[in-house]
Design a protein around this motif. Structure first.
Motif, short mmCIF file in Angstrom:
data_model
loop_
_atom_site.label_atom_id
_atom_site.label_comp_id
_atom_site.label_asym_id
_atom_site.label_seq_id
_atom_site.Cartn_x
_atom_site.Cartn_y
_atom_site.Cartn_z
N PRO A 205 2.41 0.42 -14.81
CA PRO A 205 2.02 1.54 -13.94
C PRO A 205 1.63 2.80 -14.70
O PRO A 205 0.75 3.54 -14.27
N LEU B 214 -4.94 5.11 1.13
CA LEU B 214 -5.54 3.85 0.68
C LEU B 214 -5.91 2.93 1.84
O LEU B 214 -6.44 1.84 1.60
N LYS C 241 0.82 -1.22 0.00
CA LYS C 241 0.00 0.00 0.00
C LYS C 241 0.85 1.27 0.00
O LYS C 241 0.56 2.21 -0.76
N LEU D 37 -11.10 0.11 -3.70
CA LEU D 37 -10.17 0.69 -4.67
C LEU D 37 -8.83 -0.03 -4.63
O LEU D 37 -8.25 -0.34 -5.67
N THR D 38 -8.34 -0.30 -3.42
CA THR D 38 -7.06 -1.00 -3.29
C THR D 38 -7.12 -2.39 -3.91
O THR D 38 -6.20 -2.82 -4.62
N ILE E 226 -2.08 3.58 -15.40
CA ILE E 226 -2.96 3.94 -14.30
C ILE E 226 -2.71 5.37 -13.85
O ILE E 226 -3.62 6.07 -13.41
N LEU F 54 2.01 1.78 -3.54
CA LEU F 54 0.95 2.24 -4.44
C LEU F 54 0.69 3.74 -4.24
O LEU F 54 0.46 4.48 -5.22
N LEU G 54 0.97 6.34 -7.23
CA LEU G 54 -0.18 7.13 -7.67
C LEU G 54 -0.15 8.56 -7.15
O LEU G 54 -1.11 9.32 -7.38
N LEU H 19 -5.45 -5.39 -10.98
CA LEU H 19 -4.87 -4.97 -12.25
C LEU H 19 -3.38 -5.28 -12.31
O LEU H 19 -2.87 -5.75 -13.34
N PHE H 20 -2.67 -5.05 -11.21
CA PHE H 20 -1.23 -5.29 -11.21
C PHE H 20 -0.89 -6.78 -11.15
O PHE H 20 0.00 -7.25 -11.87
N SER I 151 -9.06 -3.42 -6.32
CA SER I 151 -9.15 -3.31 -7.79
C SER I 151 -7.78 -3.01 -8.39
O SER I 151 -7.40 -3.59 -9.42
N ILE I 152 -7.04 -2.09 -7.76
CA ILE I 152 -5.71 -1.76 -8.28
C ILE I 152 -4.78 -2.97 -8.20
O ILE I 152 -4.03 -3.27 -9.14
#
Length: 646
Positions: free
Chosen positions: A642, A621, A607, A627-628, A645, A610, A614, A634-635, A630-631
């Motif tokens: 990166p 986060l 975290k 949200l965490t 995003i 991230l 971001l 994706l990774f 989902s991110i």
């Protein structure tokens, strides 16, 4: 990168040595030896009589620790004295013994050698007419007033019998040093056994090779010679209690040397038996040369002191009459000529005893023994030497087993390597101040001011698979330091981390594998972090070999296989006899081993990385669970770069 990082040193083994008998045939069995010892006690009590003090086994008698040392010395002295008494029965005279003592006093090794030579010579042949045991009778019935008639028929067979003169000569001798000293060997005894072998039918094929020379059988008896002292006086074995090499009445240098020597004597007597079996057409069986007829005085027993005076002579000397009567070699040769003229009849070289078939010649006859009373006596003494060897080795092992048994009774259980770890953990509190005491290895993965997202710990269990328990380790914190980690050939990551060093002292028996470490990593729901495993290389470079993501209530167990490297003292001894170039290489290789022996664990929280990626505020986060997730999907699942995003 903001991460939590630590590394710790692997096992520092502390070995507790346990003795195991070298020869598997002489492996100690406590149950069998205890049963044998009970019989010995009964026999000794009968010898001493009811009026004497009672004799008790070591486990029955109340005694002190010093008594075990005295008993170990007594067993050694009696075993050595018994061996020399048996050697005297097979030809070792006082002059031979004094010669051996002189060699031992000069520091020479004293060797005992057995040799055997055989020859088989053709005497000639003889043709005999052999009448069968069955006579064929033909009876003719009466006809027209005539009387009945009988007719007997015998078949005479001609058998060719070949005679062979077999002779076997065996000898014992003492020599000093290596084989070069055989030229100065001192003969102990020489004996010859003769017989006539006969083969039936066929060509004159020798039943045994014309001439054979068995490979000499040697045994080093230097310690037996040194135990006699000066001028061959009474045997004496002394154990230095103050020596650093003395651990118990069993585990000390004199007992180890004497135990190894009797193991060699045991092997030597077996090899001599093999020479007799291999080279002679017939020989006494081991049952016929039963050593039980001779009293074996090597027994770990104690006499209860009730004020009765001790025996006027040693128990061994009191039993000298139990040795079988033996005549000198010259007297034995002339004692009974019939003994030396026994006939062994063989069919083409193999002893047999079979009946003749009907209508054919006899293929074998009776078999008689080749060896005389002299050989039976010689082999009986060899068996007695074997029993002395077994009794001594089992006796000292009995002392060690009794010591272990009493220790188990004192602590109430059989100790395992884990028990020594618990023992040390209990006493660390008094050995070290608070800041230096070992602590359980349990590392919380957390952000400052937040609840832990997971836990990394090191547990251990023993080879018996008992319940795992946390490991207490010595710890040193170095603070935040910068280090690098090479992810692949093109990626190097620079990390700033809290650096900690941990040392685990692991206890293990020599005969067991000991405890094994298990690294555990666990994460809470909606939490995640990365664990990298590797080692610390030169220049504080972290060399990762494996990595994994722990998330969403994952629990990971990673068994640790640890390899031990030699201690500085063992390494110094090992390289002392190498060439300068080999020593230089070994030292350089050891430096590489030491630099790469630190097992490292790096913990990276996801975290915070991230948020840095971001460009989000710190801890933003933490409460954005969906949200965490989902991110991360994706990774982790789709490997989204990166920059797509951001």
């Amino acid at each position: 990168l903001k991460l939590q990082f630590l590394y710790f040193i692997g096992h520092t083994h502390t070995h507790t040595h346990t003795h195991v008998a070298n020869n598997t045939k002489m492996f100690y069995s406590d149950l069998a030896f205890t049963a044998k010892l009970e019989k010995v006690v009964q026999k000794v009590q009968r010898i001493l009589g009811e009026a004497k003090d009672p004799v008790l086994t070591l486990r029955e008698a109340e005694h002190k620790y010093e008594d075990k040392y005295l008993l170990a010395e007594f067993l050694g002295a009696v075993a050595v004295g018994g061996w020399w008494n048996a050697a005297g029965q097979i030809g070792v005279t006082d002059s031979v013994r004094e010669k051996a003592v002189g060699w031992g006093r000069d520091g020479e090794a004293v060797m005992l050698r057995f040799e055997m030579k055989t020859s088989c010579k053709y005497f000639g042949k003889e043709t005999k007419e052999v009448e069968p045991a069955v006579e064929l009778v033909t009876e003719t019935a009466a006809k027209r007033g005539r009387k009945s008639t009988k007719k007997s028929t015998k078949t005479v067979l001609k058998v060719t019998e070949h005679s062979w003169g077999f002779e076997g000569t065996y000898s014992l001798s003492l020599y000093k040093g290596s084989d070069a000293g055989v030229k100065e060997a001192v003969p102990i005894s020489v004996a010859t056994c003769k017989t006539t072998l006969k083969t039936l039918k066929g060509k004159a094929t020798p039943p045994h090779p014309e001439s054979t020379t068995a490979k000499p059988v040697d045994v080093d008896i230097s310690f037996l010679v040194r135990a006699l002292g000066k001028d061959g006086e009474a045997a004496r074995v002394e154990i230095d209690r103050s020596s650093d090499e003395t651990h118990t009445p069993r585990r000390n240098k004199p007992t180890e040397e004497l135990s190894d020597l009797f193991a060699g004597v045991y092997v030597w007597t077996n090899r001599v038996w093999d020479v007799f079996r291999t080279n002679l057409p017939s020989h006494p069986s081991k049952e016929a040369t039963d050593p039980d007829s001779i009293f074996d005085p090597v027994a770990p027993v104690l006499r209860k002191d009730t004020g009765t005076p001790p025996l006027p002579s040693s128990l061994l000397a009191a039993q000298m009459d139990s040795f079988p009567t033996f005549h000198s070699a010259a007297a034995a040769d002339n004692d009974n000529d019939d003994d030396d003229d026994l006939v062994v009849v063989a069919d083409n070289g193999s002893s047999s005893s079979s009946s003749s078939s009907e209508g054919g010649p006899a293929t074998g006859t009776k078999t008689a023994a080749l060896c005389t009373r002299r050989e039976e006596h010689f082999l009986t003494m060899l068996n007695h030497m074997m029993e002395l060897s077994l009794s001594y080795r089992n006796g000292v092992e009995y002392l060690e087993a009794t010591l272990m048994r009493q220790l188990e009774q004192a602590v109430g259980r059989q100790l395992a390597p884990a028990d020594f770890g618990e023992y040390m953990q209990h006493h660390y509190a008094s050995f070290f101040n608070e800041q230096y005491r070992p602590r359980m290895f349990c590392h919380s993965v957390r952000r400052e001011g937040c609840y832990p997202e997971g836990v990394i710990s090191l547990d251990c269990n023993n080879s018996k698979g008992e319940e795992e328990r946390p490991v207490e380790m010595f710890q040193r914190v170095f603070g935040r330091q910068e280090t690098t980690a090479r992810i692949n050939s093109s990626t190097v990551v620079t990390m700033e981390a809290e650096l900690e060093a941990h040392c685990w002292v692991s206890h293990a028996f020599e005969s067991e594998r000991g405890v094994r470490g298990v690294l555990k990593a666990a994460a809470r729901q909606f939490s995640c972090y990365v664990v990298m495993l590797g080692k610390l290389g030169p220049g504080k470079e972290f060399l990762p070999s494996n990595a994994l993501i722990v998330k969403d209530k994952d629990e990971v167990r990673i068994p640790l296989e640890v390899e031990a490297i030699p201690t500085p003292k063992a390494f110094e001894v090992a390289v002392s006899s190498l060439s300068p170039e080999q020593q230089e290489f070994a030292e350089a290789y050891r430096v590489m081993q030491l630099e790469g022996s630190l097992f490292g664990v790096a913990v990276i929280q996801i975290k915070p990385q991230l948020e840095e990626l971001l460009k989000l505020p710190t801890a933003s986060l933490t409460k954005e669970v969906e949200l965490t997730q989902s991110i991360l999907q994706l990774f982790i699942d789709y490997h989204i770069p990166p920059d797509l995003i951001m």
